[in-house]
Design an enzyme around this catalytic site. Structure first.
Site, PDB file in Angstrom:
ATOM      1  N   LYS A  88       6.206 -13.569  -5.843  1.00  0.00           N
ATOM      2  CA  LYS A  88       4.806 -13.373  -5.416  1.00  0.00           C
ATOM      3  C   LYS A  88       4.027 -12.729  -6.560  1.00  0.00           C
ATOM      4  O   LYS A  88       4.531 -11.800  -7.207  1.00  0.00           O
ATOM      5  CB  LYS A  88       4.793 -12.487  -4.167  1.00  0.00           C
TER       6      LYS A  88
ATOM      7  N   SER B  71       0.486 -12.690   3.815  1.00  0.00           N
ATOM      8  CA  SER B  71      -0.126 -13.039   2.553  1.00  0.00           C
ATOM      9  C   SER B  71       0.825 -13.717   1.561  1.00  0.00           C
ATOM     10  O   SER B  71       0.370 -14.263   0.572  1.00  0.00           O
ATOM     11  CB  SER B  71      -0.687 -11.782   1.896  1.00  0.00           C
TER      12      SER B  71
ATOM     13  N   SER C 252       3.603  -9.649   5.938  1.00  0.00           N
ATOM     14  CA  SER C 252       3.357 -10.720   4.970  1.00  0.00           C
ATOM     15  C   SER C 252       4.578 -11.456   4.442  1.00  0.00           C
ATOM     16  O   SER C 252       4.416 -12.475   3.769  1.00  0.00           O
ATOM     17  CB  SER C 252       2.568 -10.179   3.782  1.00  0.00           C
TER      18      SER C 252
HETATM   19  N1  GLN Z   1      -2.010  -9.679   7.361  1.00  0.00           N
HETATM   20  C1  GLN Z   1      -1.927  -8.280   7.106  1.00  0.00           C
HETATM   21  C2  GLN Z   1      -3.150  -7.807   6.374  1.00  0.00           C
HETATM   22  O1  GLN Z   1      -3.970  -8.604   6.040  1.00  0.00           O
HETATM   23  C3  GLN Z   1      -0.661  -7.953   6.367  1.00  0.00           C
HETATM   24  C4  GLN Z   1      -0.710  -8.202   4.922  1.00  0.00           C
HETATM   25  C5  GLN Z   1       0.557  -7.867   4.210  1.00  0.00           C
HETATM   26  O2  GLN Z   1       1.596  -7.629   4.832  1.00  0.00           O
HETATM   27  N2  GLN Z   1       0.486  -7.798   2.895  1.00  0.00           N
HETATM   28  O3  GLN Z   1      -3.319  -6.648   6.144  1.00  0.00           O
END
Ligand code: GLN
Length: 486
Positions: free
Chosen positions: A79, A155, A179
């Protein structure tokens, strides 16, 4: 044989038996990237020349008869919010579009010492803020290999889609509020968030430091265990790193489930959960019972506040963490500004995308003098209640389960105009982050529309062994062998 669809442990055996070379594995991955990545938009930076060198080195090692680790010669994608020395690390943001770190994240050093092969840096929601991988500075959204009109989840969308599509064998994602697990569930692969502090965050570009954790995305549970063993361990460069010995995780996989106490969390399995996820949950629970587990429902009342607590705390921490991007030391700078103040303002306005700015503003508001008590401080207290509810539940249960997400992958664009609806996607996944628990998502079937359904298993702190054991047994019983037809 489709080398690019095998698991790391299968490829490891072929490499050791000299039935295949690392350069051949890489070749099949590189061809697949060439064929599908334009449709999926998983890679921000491909590092195939470096990968070729790494694969050749690994082949030489094998030819010399040296012993190799499980991940040696295995193509892995990372990532793009983890620092890779001399290789762009962009966080999918204009702010860092040309940023080349001068050091490797600890996870990268660890994978290097295992002789992994780096295929490239994978797309994500900007600064890991999002649930769909649509907030991307480079190109369009990441697409779901099962249906390219749909999102890959976020994400870590690039990390999940790439493993599902066969253009990396496994990958790393980061999980602040789901994410790793959410995109894994949308893309029909395995995603695991270890206990907070188990994997070093050194070199992971911070989103919300009390929640962030790096985790693997793989094709099966055995590979998740193998990746964990490569990643976990104390690191003095991360002040929240846990100094406990790391067990050999693969040894737990084949232990049976007889007598395992499983709690199905009411608050994450009923309200707002679509029927496909409910049937995935029912099927998984029935199989766990058949294998000798004792299953009951359990209520954790404070979880009804978890999503609000998550968004207040993560935005607050983000507003503090992202203050460092001021156009001075690195990152995007507005060159025409006439004063320092104007330079800060313009650099940040131009450098960050809409969602990141929304989080910074929400977080700054929650931390501001007049509102701190009502939002940040209160959310901290409710977080403690959530942790207590989990602690109570673990007095009775070995693992807690739920769907990974309320729905299967949704259509690109469907939720972008409605942030609250987008945030609801994290309902089931974010509680594990608030309590720091290890949690996994595994695919348990396909919906009527042919989309993967994810199932989540959580355990108490440092009980990755229980998570992996339950997940492995279920995986064996389910035999989920579907692949996207891309
Ligand atoms: N979807 C969540 C957010 O937007 C989690 C994101 C993540 O785990 N990096 O904060």
């Amino acid at each position: 044989m489709d080398l690019n669809y095998l698991c790391a442990h299968q490829l490891h055996k072929l490499l050791k038996d000299k039935q295949v070379k690392s350069v051949e594995i890489l070749d099949s991955i590189a061809r697949r990237i060439h064929d599908v990545d334009q449709k999926l938009n998983c890679y921000i930076t491909k590092t195939l020349d470096l990968a070729q060198e790494q694969a050749e080195q690994c082949d030489k090692k094998i030819a010399r008869g040296e012993d190799i680790g499980y991940l040696a010669g295995i193509p892995v994608g990372i990532k793009d919010n983890m620092c890779t020395k001399g290789i762009n690390t962009t966080c999918s943001s204009r702010m860092l579009r040309n940023f080349q770190p001068v050091y490797d994240a600890t996870v990268i050093s660890r994978l290097k010492s295992e002789d992994y092969v780096l295929t490239g840096k994978l797309n994500l929601d900007e600064f890991a803020m999002g649930s769909s991988s649509e907030n991307c500075f480079f190109g369009s959204a990441v697409k779901n290999p099962w249906d390219t009109d749909r999102v890959a989840g976020g994400s870590s969308g690039g990390s999940a889609a790439t493993v599902a599509a066969g253009d990396a064998i496994c990958s790393l994602g980061s999980d602040t509020g789901g994410s790793v697990r959410l995109p894994a569930s949308f893309c029909g692969v395995v995603g695991m968030k270890p206990t907070y502090g188990r994997v070093s965050r050194y070199g992971l570009i911070a989103f919300a430091s009390s929640l962030d954790q790096i985790g693997p995305i793989t094709r099966d549970v055995r590979d998740a265990a193998i990746m964990l063993n490569a990643l976990c361990g104390y690191d003095k460069k991360d002040s929240t790193s846990i100094a406990e010995p790391v067990p050999e995780y693969t040894q737990y996989l084949t232990q049976g489930l007889k007598g395992l106490k499983v709690g199905v969390i009411d608050e994450l399995s009923l309200e707002g959960i679509e029927s496909d996820e409910k049937s995935g949950l029912d099927r998984s629970v029935a199989l766990l019972k058949e294998m000798g587990a004792e299953v009951e429902t359990v209520s954790l009342p404070s979880l009804k506040y978890a999503l609000s607590v998550y968004y207040i705390l993560s935005a607050s921490e983000a507003s503090a963490n992202l203050a460092r991007f001021d156009g001075v030391r690195y990152g995007w700078r507005d060159k025409k500004a006439e004063s320092l103040r104007e330079m800060y303002r313009k650099s940040r306005s131009q450098g960050f995308g809409e969602e990141v700015k929304r989080r910074i503003m929400m977080g700054t508001y929650c931390l501001s003098a007049g509102h701190y008590g009502a939002y940040y401080e209160k959310a901290r207290k409710v977080r403690t209640l959530i942790i207590q509810d989990f602690n109570d539940a673990f007095l009775k249960f070995d693992v807690l389960v739920s769907p990974t997400s309320p729905s299967t992958a949704f259509k690109v664009g469907e939720r972008t105009k409605d942030p609250w609806r987008m945030y609801m996607t994290d309902k089931c996944a974010s509680p594990a982050n608030l309590a720091g628990l290890p949690a996994i998502s595994i695919p348990v079937g396909l919906s009527g529309e042919g989309l993967p359904i994810g199932f989540q298993i959580m355990a108490d702190i440092l009980r990755e062994d229980l998570v992996l054991k339950a997940a492995y047994n279920l995986e064996q019983a389910l035999q989920f062998k579907h692949r996207p037809k891309l």
